[in-house]
Write a protein that holds these residues in place. Structure first.
Motif, PDB file in Angstrom:
ATOM      1  N   ALA A 154      -3.897  19.508   9.563  1.00  0.00           N
ATOM      2  CA  ALA A 154      -4.196  20.615  10.486  1.00  0.00           C
ATOM      3  C   ALA A 154      -4.613  20.091  11.844  1.00  0.00           C
ATOM      4  CB  ALA A 154      -5.287  21.520   9.889  1.00  0.00           C
ATOM      5  N   GLY A 155      -3.953  19.052  12.297  1.00  0.00           N
ATOM      6  CA  GLY A 155      -4.203  18.542  13.636  1.00  0.00           C
ATOM      7  C   GLY A 155      -5.406  17.625  13.766  1.00  0.00           C
ATOM      8  N   MET A 156      -6.172  17.484  12.669  1.00  0.00           N
ATOM      9  CA  MET A 156      -7.380  16.662  12.756  1.00  0.00           C
ATOM     10  C   MET A 156      -7.162  15.374  11.958  1.00  0.00           C
ATOM     11  SD  MET A 156     -11.209  18.116  12.294  1.00  0.00           S
ATOM     12  CE  MET A 156     -11.654  17.673  10.654  1.00  0.00           C
ATOM     13  N   PRO A 157      -7.627  14.227  12.498  1.00  0.00           N
ATOM     14  CA  PRO A 157      -7.414  12.962  11.798  1.00  0.00           C
ATOM     15  C   PRO A 157      -7.986  13.006  10.380  1.00  0.00           C
ATOM     16  CG  PRO A 157      -8.376  12.572  13.956  1.00  0.00           C
ATOM     17  CD  PRO A 157      -8.351  14.056  13.756  1.00  0.00           C
ATOM     18  N   VAL A 158      -7.283  12.392   9.433  1.00  0.00           N
ATOM     19  CA  VAL A 158      -7.737  12.398   8.043  1.00  0.00           C
ATOM     20  C   VAL A 158      -9.120  11.761   7.912  1.00  0.00           C
ATOM     21  CG1 VAL A 158      -7.252  11.534   5.733  1.00  0.00           C
ATOM     22  CG2 VAL A 158      -5.398  12.426   7.138  1.00  0.00           C
ATOM     23  N   TYR A 159      -9.331  10.669   8.692  1.00  0.00           N
ATOM     24  CA  TYR A 159     -10.648  10.024   8.625  1.00  0.00           C
ATOM     25  C   TYR A 159     -11.767  11.004   8.968  1.00  0.00           C
ATOM     26  CZ  TYR A 159      -8.149   5.585   8.554  1.00  0.00           C
ATOM     27  OH  TYR A 159      -7.338   4.561   8.217  1.00  0.00           O
ATOM     28  N   LEU A 160     -11.476  11.855   9.941  1.00  0.00           N
ATOM     29  CA  LEU A 160     -12.495  12.805  10.362  1.00  0.00           C
ATOM     30  C   LEU A 160     -12.741  13.846   9.262  1.00  0.00           C
ATOM     31  CD1 LEU A 160     -14.259  12.958  12.781  1.00  0.00           C
ATOM     32  CD2 LEU A 160     -12.639  14.471  13.895  1.00  0.00           C
ATOM     33  N   LEU A 189      -9.310  -0.613   5.591  1.00  0.00           N
ATOM     34  CA  LEU A 189      -8.098  -1.347   5.219  1.00  0.00           C
ATOM     35  C   LEU A 189      -6.858  -0.487   5.450  1.00  0.00           C
ATOM     36  CD1 LEU A 189      -8.894  -3.339   1.972  1.00  0.00           C
ATOM     37  CD2 LEU A 189      -8.302  -4.214   4.228  1.00  0.00           C
ATOM     38  N   MET A 190      -6.989   0.817   5.254  1.00  0.00           N
ATOM     39  CA  MET A 190      -5.862   1.710   5.510  1.00  0.00           C
ATOM     40  C   MET A 190      -5.532   1.686   7.003  1.00  0.00           C
ATOM     41  SD  MET A 190      -5.081   2.807   2.613  1.00  0.00           S
ATOM     42  CE  MET A 190      -5.821   1.494   1.665  1.00  0.00           C
ATOM     43  N   ASN A 191      -6.585   1.535   7.817  1.00  0.00           N
ATOM     44  CA  ASN A 191      -6.417   1.525   9.266  1.00  0.00           C
ATOM     45  C   ASN A 191      -5.771   0.223   9.749  1.00  0.00           C
ATOM     46  OD1 ASN A 191      -8.039   0.847  12.109  1.00  0.00           O
ATOM     47  ND2 ASN A 191      -7.173   2.904  11.938  1.00  0.00           N
ATOM     48  N   SER A 192      -6.235  -0.903   9.195  1.00  0.00           N
ATOM     49  CA  SER A 192      -5.574  -2.171   9.539  1.00  0.00           C
ATOM     50  C   SER A 192      -5.490  -3.004   8.261  1.00  0.00           C
ATOM     51  CB  SER A 192      -6.339  -2.908  10.625  1.00  0.00           C
ATOM     52  OG  SER A 192      -7.618  -3.229  10.173  1.00  0.00           O
ATOM     53  N   PRO A 193      -4.316  -2.983   7.619  1.00  0.00           N
ATOM     54  CA  PRO A 193      -4.181  -3.551   6.283  1.00  0.00           C
ATOM     55  C   PRO A 193      -4.055  -5.074   6.282  1.00  0.00           C
ATOM     56  CG  PRO A 193      -2.299  -2.159   6.855  1.00  0.00           C
ATOM     57  CD  PRO A 193      -3.063  -2.381   8.095  1.00  0.00           C
ATOM     58  N   SER A 194      -5.101  -5.728   6.724  1.00  0.00           N
ATOM     59  CA  SER A 194      -5.125  -7.175   6.537  1.00  0.00           C
ATOM     60  C   SER A 194      -6.585  -7.611   6.466  1.00  0.00           C
ATOM     61  CB  SER A 194      -4.404  -7.878   7.690  1.00  0.00           C
ATOM     62  OG  SER A 194      -5.329  -8.248   8.673  1.00  0.00           O
ATOM     63  N   VAL A 195      -6.819  -8.714   5.743  1.00  0.00           N
ATOM     64  CA  VAL A 195      -8.190  -9.190   5.581  1.00  0.00           C
ATOM     65  C   VAL A 195      -8.290 -10.608   6.118  1.00  0.00           C
ATOM     66  CG1 VAL A 195     -10.071  -9.554   3.964  1.00  0.00           C
ATOM     67  CG2 VAL A 195      -8.315  -7.851   3.451  1.00  0.00           C
ATOM     68  N   LEU A 219       0.805  -1.221   0.000  1.00  0.00           N
ATOM     69  CA  LEU A 219       0.000   0.000   0.000  1.00  0.00           C
ATOM     70  C   LEU A 219       0.844   1.280   0.000  1.00  0.00           C
ATOM     71  CD1 LEU A 219      -2.905  -1.004   2.398  1.00  0.00           C
ATOM     72  CD2 LEU A 219      -2.934  -0.831  -0.086  1.00  0.00           C
ATOM     73  N   GLY A 220       2.141   1.140   0.122  1.00  0.00           N
ATOM     74  CA  GLY A 220       3.013   2.318   0.082  1.00  0.00           C
ATOM     75  C   GLY A 220       2.729   3.261   1.231  1.00  0.00           C
ATOM     76  N   PRO A 221       2.724   4.547   0.960  1.00  0.00           N
ATOM     77  CA  PRO A 221       2.564   5.538   2.025  1.00  0.00           C
ATOM     78  C   PRO A 221       1.098   5.787   2.404  1.00  0.00           C
ATOM     79  CG  PRO A 221       2.898   6.645  -0.051  1.00  0.00           C
ATOM     80  CD  PRO A 221       2.925   5.167  -0.359  1.00  0.00           C
ATOM     81  N   LEU A 222       0.181   5.119   1.698  1.00  0.00           N
ATOM     82  CA  LEU A 222      -1.246   5.441   1.920  1.00  0.00           C
ATOM     83  C   LEU A 222      -1.701   5.265   3.374  1.00  0.00           C
ATOM     84  CD1 LEU A 222      -3.216   4.267  -1.249  1.00  0.00           C
ATOM     85  CD2 LEU A 222      -2.918   6.581  -0.363  1.00  0.00           C
ATOM     86  N   PRO A 223      -1.431   4.095   4.006  1.00  0.00           N
ATOM     87  CA  PRO A 223      -1.884   3.944   5.393  1.00  0.00           C
ATOM     88  C   PRO A 223      -1.359   5.044   6.296  1.00  0.00           C
ATOM     89  CG  PRO A 223      -1.174   1.843   4.523  1.00  0.00           C
ATOM     90  CD  PRO A 223      -0.790   2.874   3.502  1.00  0.00           C
ATOM     91  N   ASP A 224      -0.106   5.404   6.111  1.00  0.00           N
ATOM     92  CA  ASP A 224       0.457   6.466   6.944  1.00  0.00           C
ATOM     93  C   ASP A 224      -0.290   7.768   6.757  1.00  0.00           C
ATOM     94  OD1 ASP A 224       2.287   4.874   8.100  1.00  0.00           O
ATOM     95  OD2 ASP A 224       3.910   5.359   6.679  1.00  0.00           O
ATOM     96  N   PHE A 225      -0.630   8.037   5.490  1.00  0.00           N
ATOM     97  CA  PHE A 225      -1.372   9.270   5.215  1.00  0.00           C
ATOM     98  C   PHE A 225      -2.719   9.264   5.922  1.00  0.00           C
ATOM     99  CE2 PHE A 225      -4.734  11.202   2.590  1.00  0.00           C
ATOM    100  CZ  PHE A 225      -4.372  12.533   2.742  1.00  0.00           C
TER     101      PHE A 225
END
Lengths: 517, 316
Positions: free
Chosen positions: B155-161, B224-230, B143-149
């Motif tokens: 701006a201090g707020m989680p990307v998911y939010l 999946l970005m949060n926990s990359p396994s299925v 997944l490369g850098p995606l999970p980290d992103f």
């Protein structure tokens, strides 16, 4: 013994002097409304007492109190001259009081006998005995008393509404009730079924039952009541008995004033244009129909459509409105053929339907007045898919003013309005689209006299403005009072047409029952 | 309005309880984690809630999460498909499933509950069959850098939010200010009246199913970005129940025609705060179900009592 020239023997002199049921000084308050204030009512064994009043006059509340659905705030109920406390429907039944509500309360998937003994199923060692022939014999005996000529093993869902109602009455009789309260019993019955119900009620009265009859249909009240008690704004407004029971007299008590011009149809000043605005030819919606229905509507006329329940009037309207699939035939609007797939095409062509049951098909009861009015016209008050609240509000306000809908605000939930005002909201929803053909299916069913008069005068105005009005109604008074001509349906076909000059109840009923003019 | 006020009050009470539950509760980390969870599960609640407003329901959401994740994982790991394409395939899968549900419900007049119950069995089963019950663990290195992103902050707020915030804005405009939303509510309240008003009810109902499934697919990707396994036998399990619970807690009723975007999100927040509180208090996770179930039950009891009081007022 006093003799009443109008009605044979004066009933009072032959009645027992103890009322079967008596309400003394009943009061009931709901937040913001005094529903009943010091109401008195007496009903004797062997008489039919009609209780009438406009919507909101307190009839239903009073019946709910007598039937044990709601407790009164003050007052006393006496049965056989003994004060009783009624806290539940079961209590009421124990005192022999049974209410037959407008919406029937039957278990559709049980048979007739099962419904009559519902909740009191005879058991032997815990095992149901409904299959037992004795139970069916007992049920059949009661059914025979009512002229209910169906097998007690028939599933209730397969019975007509009229028969279902008789099943409810049979259930009441099986409880050996002494007071039978019927709330608008004929609202979904055909003329023939109503007539049979009246025969049954007369028979029960002879057997000594006390019948309390609630209805909006004053003609029925004239026909069946020995005495009429009128409620107005939660108070006793007066009583009529014997020959004094007369349509105009009742209306006077109900509204507290004379309704001089109830039906307000003004015959068109100039002849209506002869080119038809709607032409339906050979329209069929069911495979069972032998022949299609063909008729025309001219602009500016009010065409009444009469027929018995199940004659196919609503089905025809729904087919032309695009709710039902058109099996054969064609529909033309101003000469252009209409391709119908759903109501959207009919609406686009200017054909609008105010459906038979406003609560089921006409309104979103849990939404506001404003949202209901604008529902079919949102495209006119929105930009790029977004509703413009100001324009929507203006539209709704304009319609509310025009139709004089009585509502505390545009945000009021439609379900909380009275029947008449709900019907006006359905009308408002369509009138803001300026229809060319307005189909009204039972436009005044279950609404009070005052609102009826307003709706009649509105219909008349609309016709005079050039709209073609097609008014389906089971209320013959309404058909006779409002129509320029009347189409009569019978068993899925057009049985005939009656011109205004030849309009009479007999002519319509002859056609509606399959006879010729 | 009263309902929203009640939900908000309840949310504040729960939040207050969380704050006093532990000395670390008020920390930035706690709030960050909470924000991530609300951002993630909020999407699923919107999916469930929007469908419930139209009178539908989707029990297959959790199984669809599993199937979407599996398809994505297999495409990326086994077939070396690019992440963008695999993402598109996932969204497309969601769209097709929603369309199928919608068509079955509107054209064949099947009950949504039954149709999606069948989906619940079918989708997870397909996923398990495709993978031969095997976990897909090697996703992380692909997944490369995606999970980290996605795990990070803007701006201090989680990307998911941020993602959820965007959906909230769009969803609010959609449900509360657009013609579409008005039709959703009308159909959910009284489908016949909507049809008699000339609204293409079938179209909107199908649309709601598609919307629900596409949002579910989007959630699958973010999860999946949060926990990359299925793990095909457990991924997404009971997710639909959590989402429906959040929506109902937030004021949607399964009768249809009622619900707000704000409520759906508030419902999600309440459930996530409760979960976090359990962790702080060291309550075993086995008890979590009892808490959420009880609170939901109380919520619907209060709602029903309020409704009955309204009704007894209106009937004269």
């Amino acid at each position: 013994m006093a003799h009443d020239p109008g009605r044979g023997t004066d009933f009072k002199s032959v009645l027992p002097s103890v009322p079967a049921i008596e309400a003394r000084g009943i009061s009931k308050r709901f937040p913001g409304v005094q529903a009943l204030a010091d109401v008195h009512l007496q009903a004797y064994p062997g008489e039919t007492l009609a209780v009438v009043g406009e919507n909101g006059a307190g009839k239903s509340t009073l019946m709910k109190i007598l039937g044990g659905v709601q407790p009164p705030d003050a007052g006393e109920i006496r049965v056989q001259d003994q004060p009783v406390a009624i806290h539940s429907v079961k209590d009421a039944e124990r005192y022999g009081i049974v209410v037959i509500h407008q919406e029937l309360n039957l278990a559709e998937h049980l048979d007739v006998a099962g419904n009559i003994f519902l909740g009191r199923e005879p058991t032997r060692g815990g095992i149901l005995r409904l299959v037992d022939p004795i139970i069916h014999e007992r049920a059949a005996a009661i059914a025979r008393r009512l002229g209910l000529d169906v097998s007690t093993r028939t599933m209730v869902e397969r019975l007509s509404v009229g028969h279902q109602q008789l099943v409810e009455i049979a259930r009441a009789l099986s409880l050996s009730s002494r007071v039978l309260i019927l709330d608008e019993p004929t609202s979904s019955l055909t003329e023939r079924e109503s007539a049979r119900l009246f025969d049954v009620l007369r028979e029960l009265k002879k057997q000594g039952l006390c019948i309390i009859y609630i209805s909006h249909r004053l003609k029925e009240v004239e026909e069946i009541a020995d005495r009429v008690s009128v409620l107005r704004d939660g108070r006793n407004a007066g009583e009529l008995a014997g020959a004094a029971i007369h349509h105009d007299a009742i209306v006077r008590l109900m509204v507290g004033r004379e309704l001089r011009q109830f039906f307000t149809r003004h015959a068109p000043e100039r002849p209506v244009r002869e080119t038809p605005i709607l032409e339906a030819s050979n329209v069929r919606w069911s495979a069972q129909q032998q022949e299609g229905v063909s008729f025309q509507l001219l602009s500016g006329e009010i065409v009444g459509m009469a027929g018995l329940m199940g004659a196919g009037r609503s089905e025809l309207a729904e087919t032309i409105f695009g709710v039902r699939t058109l099996r054969t035939g064609e529909i033309r609007v101003s000469g252009r053929r209409l391709k119908l797939k759903s109501p959207a095409q009919a609406i686009a062509a200017g054909i609008l339907l105010v459906p038979e049951d406003r609560r089921v098909q006409g309104l979103v009861l849990s939404n506001s007045v404003q949202h209901n009015i604008s529902l079919a016209s949102l495209n006119t008050v929105s930009r790029m898919g977004l509703v413009q609240p100001r324009r929507e509000c203006e539209l709704a306000q304009r319609m509310v003013d025009q139709l004089r809908v009585r509502t505390p605000s545009l945000q009021q939930l439609v379900g909380l309005l009275s029947g008449g005002n709900q019907q006006k909201v359905v009308l408002a929803k369509w009138l803001c689209r300026t229809p060319t053909v307005l189909i009204l299916d039972e436009p005044t069913r279950g609404i009070d006299v005052g609102a009826k008069a307003e709706i009649y005068s509105l219909i008349d105005q609309l016709a005079r403005s050039g709209m073609a009005i097609w008014m389906i109604s089971s209320d013959l008074e309404e058909i006779l009072g409002m129509s320029d001509r009347v189409l009569v349906m019978h068993e899925g076909r057009l049985a005939g047409e009656v011109a205004r000059s030849e309009l009479s109840e007999e002519a319509i009923m002859r056609l509606a029952t399959g006879g010729a003019l | 309005m009263k309902k929203l006020l009640g939900i908000t009050l309840f949310l504040l009470v729960v939040y207050g309880a969380l704050m006093v539950s532990h000395e670390n509760a008020a920390s930035f980390d706690t709030h960050f984690l909470l924000g991530q969870r609300i951002g993630l599960y909020g999407i699923l609640s919107l999916a469930a809630g929007l469908l419930i407003v139209t009178g539908g329901i989707d029990l297959s959401m959790g199984s669809l999460v599993c199937l979407c994740s599996t398809v994505f994982g297999l495409l990326v790991v086994r077939y070396q498909v690019s992440i963008a394409l695999a993402f598109l395939a996932m969204i497309l899968l969601g769209g097709v499933v929603g369309l199928a549900n919608g068509l079955l419900v509107t054209k064949l007049r099947l009950q949504p509950f039954m149709v999606t119950l069948c989906g619940l069995f079918i989708f997870r089963s397909i996923a398990r069959w495709m993978t031969g019950e095997a976990k897909i663990d090697e996703l992380a290195q692909n997944l490369g850098p995606l999970p980290d992103f996605f795990e990070g902050a803007i701006a201090g707020m989680p990307v998911y939010l941020w993602v959820l915030l965007l959906l909230i804005v769009v969803g609010t405009i959609f449900l509360h200010f657009s013609v579409f939303g008005r039709y959703f509510v009308a159909i959910g309240s009284n489908e016949r009246a909507a049809r008699y008003s000339g609204i293409a009810t079938d179209f909107y109902r199908i649309f709601a199913f598609v919307l629900c499934s596409v949002l579910t697919a989007l959630y699958s990707f973010l999860a999946l970005m949060n926990s990359p396994s299925v793990a095909p036998s457990t991924t997404g399990q009971n997710d639909e129940l959590g989402a429906i619970a959040a929506a109902v807690l937030g004021g949607c009723t399964l009768r249809g025609g009622e619900g707000t975007i704000y409520g759906m999100i508030a419902g999600t927040a309440i459930i996530q705060i409760l979960r976090m509180m359990n962790t702080f208090w060291g309550i075993p996770s086995a008890v979590e179900g009892i808490m959420i179930g009880t609170i939901l039950l109380l919520g619907i009891i209060v709602d029903e009592l309020l409704r009955q009081r309204e009704r007894s007022r209106s009937v004269l």
